[in-house]
Design an enzyme around this catalytic site. Structure first.
Site, PDB file in Angstrom:
ATOM      1  N   ARG A 104       0.881  -1.175   0.000  1.00 38.20           N
ATOM      2  CA  ARG A 104       0.000   0.000   0.000  1.00 38.20           C
ATOM      3  C   ARG A 104       0.909   1.212   0.000  1.00 38.20           C
ATOM      4  O   ARG A 104       1.716   1.400   0.924  1.00 38.20           O
ATOM      5  CB  ARG A 104      -0.901  -0.011   1.236  1.00 38.20           C
ATOM      6  CG  ARG A 104      -1.604   1.316   1.448  1.00 38.20           C
ATOM      7  CD  ARG A 104      -2.713   1.238   2.458  1.00 38.20           C
ATOM      8  NE  ARG A 104      -3.844   0.525   1.910  1.00 38.20           N
ATOM      9  CZ  ARG A 104      -5.076   0.560   2.432  1.00 38.20           C
ATOM     10  NH1 ARG A 104      -5.330   1.271   3.499  1.00 38.20           N
ATOM     11  NH2 ARG A 104      -6.058  -0.112   1.873  1.00 38.20           N
ATOM     12  N   HIS A 131      -7.311   0.739  -6.446  1.00 37.20           N
ATOM     13  CA  HIS A 131      -7.506  -0.123  -5.269  1.00 37.20           C
ATOM     14  C   HIS A 131      -8.151  -1.430  -5.758  1.00 37.20           C
ATOM     15  O   HIS A 131      -9.313  -1.724  -5.451  1.00 37.20           O
ATOM     16  CB  HIS A 131      -8.394   0.596  -4.250  1.00 37.20           C
ATOM     17  CG  HIS A 131      -8.366   0.000  -2.882  1.00 37.20           C
ATOM     18  ND1 HIS A 131      -7.579  -1.096  -2.542  1.00 37.20           N
ATOM     19  CD2 HIS A 131      -9.052   0.334  -1.735  1.00 37.20           C
ATOM     20  CE1 HIS A 131      -7.767  -1.391  -1.271  1.00 37.20           C
ATOM     21  NE2 HIS A 131      -8.651  -0.550  -0.766  1.00 37.20           N
ATOM     22  N   GLN A 134     -10.074  -4.028  -3.482  1.00 32.91           N
ATOM     23  CA  GLN A 134     -11.372  -3.557  -3.014  1.00 32.91           C
ATOM     24  C   GLN A 134     -12.470  -3.894  -4.028  1.00 32.91           C
ATOM     25  O   GLN A 134     -13.555  -4.368  -3.663  1.00 32.91           O
ATOM     26  CB  GLN A 134     -11.326  -2.036  -2.786  1.00 32.91           C
ATOM     27  CG  GLN A 134     -12.621  -1.471  -2.246  1.00 32.91           C
ATOM     28  CD  GLN A 134     -12.913  -2.001  -0.858  1.00 32.91           C
ATOM     29  OE1 GLN A 134     -12.070  -1.921   0.020  1.00 32.91           O
ATOM     30  NE2 GLN A 134     -14.106  -2.547  -0.640  1.00 32.91           N
ATOM     31  N   ASP A 220     -17.277   6.992  -1.626  1.00 30.82           N
ATOM     32  CA  ASP A 220     -16.050   6.861  -0.828  1.00 30.82           C
ATOM     33  C   ASP A 220     -15.784   8.218  -0.190  1.00 30.82           C
ATOM     34  O   ASP A 220     -16.442   9.215  -0.520  1.00 30.82           O
ATOM     35  CB  ASP A 220     -14.903   6.432  -1.767  1.00 30.82           C
ATOM     36  CG  ASP A 220     -13.597   6.101  -1.040  1.00 30.82           C
ATOM     37  OD1 ASP A 220     -13.605   5.980   0.205  1.00 30.82           O
ATOM     38  OD2 ASP A 220     -12.568   5.984  -1.718  1.00 30.82           O
ATOM     39  N   CYS A 260     -16.355   1.363   0.481  1.00 27.19           N
ATOM     40  CA  CYS A 260     -15.183   0.542   0.808  1.00 27.19           C
ATOM     41  C   CYS A 260     -14.779   0.652   2.269  1.00 27.19           C
ATOM     42  O   CYS A 260     -14.087  -0.222   2.789  1.00 27.19           O
ATOM     43  CB  CYS A 260     -14.021   0.931  -0.102  1.00 27.19           C
ATOM     44  SG  CYS A 260     -13.452   2.626   0.121  1.00 27.19           S
ATOM     45  N   ARG A 288     -13.297  -9.030   1.560  1.00 24.78           N
ATOM     46  CA  ARG A 288     -11.869  -8.784   1.290  1.00 24.78           C
ATOM     47  C   ARG A 288     -11.079 -10.044   1.642  1.00 24.78           C
ATOM     48  O   ARG A 288     -10.165 -10.452   0.924  1.00 24.78           O
ATOM     49  CB  ARG A 288     -11.354  -7.589   2.126  1.00 24.78           C
ATOM     50  CG  ARG A 288     -11.929  -6.228   1.745  1.00 24.78           C
ATOM     51  CD  ARG A 288     -11.406  -5.748   0.405  1.00 24.78           C
ATOM     52  NE  ARG A 288      -9.964  -5.622   0.378  1.00 24.78           N
ATOM     53  CZ  ARG A 288      -9.266  -4.571   0.825  1.00 24.78           C
ATOM     54  NH1 ARG A 288      -9.881  -3.525   1.325  1.00 24.78           N
ATOM     55  NH2 ARG A 288      -7.946  -4.542   0.735  1.00 24.78           N
TER      56      ARG A 288
HETATM   57  N1  NVA Z   1     -10.014   6.458  -1.374  1.00 24.31           N
HETATM   58  C1  NVA Z   1      -9.644   6.070  -0.030  1.00 24.31           C
HETATM   59  C2  NVA Z   1      -9.864   4.607   0.158  1.00 24.31           C
HETATM   60  C3  NVA Z   1      -9.515   4.084   1.529  1.00 24.31           C
HETATM   61  C4  NVA Z   1      -9.672   2.607   1.639  1.00 24.31           C
HETATM   62  C5  NVA Z   1      -8.188   6.449   0.218  1.00 24.31           C
HETATM   63  O1  NVA Z   1      -7.373   6.260  -0.682  1.00 24.31           O
HETATM   64  O2  NVA Z   1      -7.892   6.935   1.301  1.00 24.31           O
HETATM   65  N1   CP Z   2     -11.203  -0.401   2.385  1.00 30.24           N
HETATM   66  C1   CP Z   2      -9.926  -0.462   2.826  1.00 30.24           C
HETATM   67  O1   CP Z   2      -8.987  -0.701   2.065  1.00 30.24           O
HETATM   68  O2   CP Z   2      -9.792  -0.259   4.155  1.00 30.24           O
HETATM   69  P1   CP Z   2      -8.431  -0.026   4.973  1.00 30.24           P
HETATM   70  O3   CP Z   2      -7.894   1.312   4.580  1.00 30.24           O
HETATM   71  O4   CP Z   2      -8.849  -0.086   6.408  1.00 30.24           O
HETATM   72  O5   CP Z   2      -7.454  -1.121   4.612  1.00 30.24           O
END
Ligand code: NVA
Ligand code: CP
Length: 306
Positions: A104, A131, A134, A220, A260, A288
């Site tokens: 990540r 992502h 997801q 989101d 998500c 997930r």
């Molecule tokens: N769009 C959000 C998703 C978190 C799972 C982010 O990137 O923070």
């Molecule tokens: N939806 C998701 O990826 O959640 P986290 O940021 O908690 O991993």
């Protein structure tokens, strides 16, 4: 077998995605019946977190242990990445010691640079642009509740962010349509989303119009991780893009709501929608675990059929 990575949703073709969904169904069913399935015995997953996580961390970690493997979790602060070791050198080293890597991070180019130097498959656990894990979970959840997503219409309300871009890639591969409504200035960037055409999405100025008759409404956070300096401006710009009961009322009567997570009730979604009868957010989060088991199985062993 040549190494496969999962850096974007479109790294797999339609047949491969359908295979992963079918394996997720089988693996989930066995898990629910307490039947051990441990193909990852003696295999190790390394997870690299350069941003915070709850679901991604727990689902990959629990899933790997449940499949008989081991996990090592690194974050920027507790590894040499935080002291400027090049991502390429990190990839060379980690991938000589483990069988699979999940990352990540920020820019997609960063995970691509890692993958280029990796001897083992690399999974995108979220970047600024995409992502894909997801959307695997979201579409698997849709299939569980309503059957095939082919030909369906999904409304995306809010920011054209990493999750939105991945929905758009999925629509091209699995042959459905996304109605997108963003505030002015936050529209879809087709190149950033890495789309082949504009044939699988439609843009709407009014979020209510994007929701009319759709099979699924999803949204989101207004401010994604890494964009925190824009938070105040975004709160003002997105004020009319809160998914509420009025939007759900114009969708198909059996429309689902997805998010998500993490969610901010009263911002991108009202509490009565996310906590209401059309919401499947907890199934989405749980799935997930199951889809990522199927994904790891596919990357490590190819198409298993049993
Ligand atoms: N769009 C959000 C998703 C978190 C799972 C982010 O990137 O923070
Ligand atoms: N939806 C998701 O990826 O959640 P986290 O940021 O908690 O991993």
């Amino acid at each position: 077998m040549p190494i496969r990575h999962f850096l974007q949703f479109n790294d797999f073709n339609q047949q491969e995605h359908l295979h992963v969904f079918e394996r997720a169904r089988i693996i989930k069913d066995r898990f629910k019946r307490y039947q051990p399935y441990q193909p990852m015995a003696d295999r190790t997953l390394a997870m690299v977190f350069e941003k915070a996580s709850t679901r991604t961390r727990v689902s990959f970690e629990a899933g790997t242990y449940q499949m008989g493997g081991s996990v090592i979790a690194l974050s920027t602060g507790d590894s040499q990445l935080g002291r400027s070791e090049p991502i390429e050198d990190t990839a060379q080293v980690i991938s000589r010691m483990v069988d699979l890597v999940m990352i990540r991070t920020f820019e997609q180019t960063r995970i691509e640079r890692f993958a280029k130097c990796s001897r083992v498959p690399v999974i995108n656990g979220l970047t600024n642009e995409y992502h894909p894990c997801q959307i695997l979970a979201d579409i698997f959840t849709y299939i569980e509740h309503r059957g095939s997503i082919k030909g369906r219409v999904v409304a995306w309300i809010g920011d054209s962010n990493n999750v939105c871009n991945t929905w758009l890639q999925a629509a091209e591969i699995l042959d459905f349509t996304v109605n997108v409504s963003t505030p002015p200035g936050y529209e879809v960037e087709p190149e950033r989303a890495n789309l082949h055409s504009a044939g699988n999405y439609r843009e709407f100025a009014d979020p209510l119009d994007a929701c009319r008759g759709v099979d699924l409404v999803t949204t989101d956070v207004w401010t994604s991780m890494g964009f925190e300096t824009e938070d105040a401006a975004r709160r003002a710009d997105f004020a009319n893009w809160c998914v509420d009961a009025e939007m759900m009322a114009v969708a198909s009567p059996d429309a689902l709501f997805m998010h998500c997570l993490p969610a901010h009730r009263g911002e991108e979604v009202s509490a009565d929608v996310i906590d209401g009868p059309q919401s499947v957010v907890w199934d989405e989060a749980e799935n997930r675990l199951h889809v990522q088991k199927a994904l790891m199985e596919f990357l490590l062993f190819g198409e298993i059929r049993d």
